[in-house]
Design an enzyme around this catalytic site. Sequence first.
Site, PDB file in Angstrom:
ATOM      1  N   GLN A 160       0.871  -1.160   0.011  1.00 25.99           N
ATOM      2  CA  GLN A 160       0.033   0.130  -0.060  1.00 25.99           C
ATOM      3  C   GLN A 160       0.800   1.053  -0.051  1.00 25.99           C
ATOM      4  O   GLN A 160       2.079   1.111   0.073  1.00 25.99           O
ATOM      5  CB  GLN A 160      -0.994   0.049   1.203  1.00 25.99           C
ATOM      6  CG  GLN A 160      -0.292  -0.226   2.417  1.00 25.99           C
ATOM      7  CD  GLN A 160      -1.425  -0.455   3.743  1.00 25.99           C
ATOM      8  OE1 GLN A 160      -1.024   0.423   4.544  1.00 25.99           O
ATOM      9  NE2 GLN A 160      -2.049  -1.548   3.530  1.00 25.99           N
ATOM     10  N   HIS A 174       0.672   5.825   1.257  1.00 30.02           N
ATOM     11  CA  HIS A 174      -0.506   6.755   1.692  1.00 30.02           C
ATOM     12  C   HIS A 174      -0.009   8.026   1.134  1.00 30.02           C
ATOM     13  O   HIS A 174       1.237   8.245   0.772  1.00 30.02           O
ATOM     14  CB  HIS A 174      -0.007   6.940   3.186  1.00 30.02           C
ATOM     15  CG  HIS A 174      -0.345   5.527   3.887  1.00 30.02           C
ATOM     16  ND1 HIS A 174      -1.608   5.035   3.960  1.00 30.02           N
ATOM     17  CD2 HIS A 174       0.295   4.719   4.558  1.00 30.02           C
ATOM     18  CE1 HIS A 174      -1.184   3.850   4.708  1.00 30.02           C
ATOM     19  NE2 HIS A 174      -0.337   3.849   5.161  1.00 30.02           N
ATOM     20  N   GLU A 204       3.853   7.655   8.940  1.00 32.86           N
ATOM     21  CA  GLU A 204       3.854   6.344   9.844  1.00 32.86           C
ATOM     22  C   GLU A 204       5.422   6.047  10.214  1.00 32.86           C
ATOM     23  O   GLU A 204       6.118   6.468   9.478  1.00 32.86           O
ATOM     24  CB  GLU A 204       2.882   5.323   9.820  1.00 32.86           C
ATOM     25  CG  GLU A 204       3.413   4.468   8.206  1.00 32.86           C
ATOM     26  CD  GLU A 204       2.154   3.606   8.125  1.00 32.86           C
ATOM     27  OE1 GLU A 204       0.976   3.882   8.335  1.00 32.86           O
ATOM     28  OE2 GLU A 204       2.405   2.680   7.476  1.00 32.86           O
ATOM     29  N   HIS A 207       4.831   0.129   0.742  1.00 31.06           N
ATOM     30  CA  HIS A 207       5.118  -0.490   1.865  1.00 31.06           C
ATOM     31  C   HIS A 207       4.202  -1.670   2.125  1.00 31.06           C
ATOM     32  O   HIS A 207       3.062  -1.747   1.729  1.00 31.06           O
ATOM     33  CB  HIS A 207       5.512   0.528   2.945  1.00 31.06           C
ATOM     34  CG  HIS A 207       4.223   0.896   3.373  1.00 31.06           C
ATOM     35  ND1 HIS A 207       3.663   2.358   3.051  1.00 31.06           N
ATOM     36  CD2 HIS A 207       3.296   0.626   4.558  1.00 31.06           C
ATOM     37  CE1 HIS A 207       2.591   2.464   3.525  1.00 31.06           C
ATOM     38  NE2 HIS A 207       2.272   1.482   4.495  1.00 31.06           N
ATOM     39  N   ARG A 266      -4.643   0.857  -1.666  1.00 26.56           N
ATOM     40  CA  ARG A 266      -4.030  -0.655  -1.462  1.00 26.56           C
ATOM     41  C   ARG A 266      -3.659  -0.840  -2.898  1.00 26.56           C
ATOM     42  O   ARG A 266      -4.582  -0.800  -3.843  1.00 26.56           O
ATOM     43  CB  ARG A 266      -5.014  -1.464  -0.998  1.00 26.56           C
ATOM     44  CG  ARG A 266      -4.673  -2.804  -0.398  1.00 26.56           C
ATOM     45  CD  ARG A 266      -5.917  -3.527  -0.064  1.00 26.56           C
ATOM     46  NE  ARG A 266      -6.111  -2.915   1.171  1.00 26.56           N
ATOM     47  CZ  ARG A 266      -7.302  -2.291   1.331  1.00 26.56           C
ATOM     48  NH1 ARG A 266      -8.387  -2.492   0.585  1.00 26.56           N
ATOM     49  NH2 ARG A 266      -7.696  -1.847   2.668  1.00 26.56           N
TER      50      ARG A 266
END
Length: 267
Positions: free
Chosen positions: A58, A60, A77, A135, A155
Amino acid sequence: MKMKRKFVEKPWGQEVLPDIFGDRSNKKIGEIWFEAPKGITPQLMAKYLFTSEKLSIQVHPNDRQARRIGLPHGKEECWYILDAKPGAVLGLGLKEKVSATKLKTAAILGEIEQLIDWKPVKKGDFYYVPAGTVHAIGADVSVVEIQQNVDVTFRIYDYGRPRELHLDEAMAIAKLSPYDMKFSQEVPVGQSVCLSAGAPFGLFQIVGADEEILAKTASKEWQVIPLEGSVTVRGKLIEAGECGICARLSDIDLSENKKSLVACTMA
């Protein structure tokens, strides 16, 4: 104040968790979330992850990309590795630069795993995952994940699981290159250390009552995740496996701390 724990079952979760989480036998727990009291919306989210299978590949968006689709901010993250079985891996970035067309085609054909850089992982590793990084977390890993608190994941590949993919959205934001290892480090076992200090959040490993490393950090949100021992946040006892949140560093008492992660928002 103490945040409420929420145990989330996942098909890729683990049936045996560390003792601090109590007996959860016969349930495959994949995530443990920490939920703030009603009326409080944290800028950060801390969670535990326990995997028995690979998670989806996926990506972000960053703040600018997220705002284009009506979200308040993007999602960066990081992963603090608590445990990993021999052979465990993390997918971080690509082995080499490729075009968006090649990456998308590989995802459609089920060949994208061959393009991902699967890095061996062990207890004590730390990885910051900038927005745009392709990642995935591999099997047999236990992780504390700190992230910006927003629900946005594109995704790319999910190993045939019946979940929606977001190929066009992902290709528009994905960094089509290797992961920069400057965002990773081996965390010293018995030492307080800064793991991340740039926007949008900071993260620190604090050993004992060592507050000096935090003193120069200004923030309006602090989250404390004890790994060993306990802390007190605004008079509430926060034990290992729990999470406390407050607005001021002075609200945190580390006198009983052995080892904790402290996360905070950064300007």
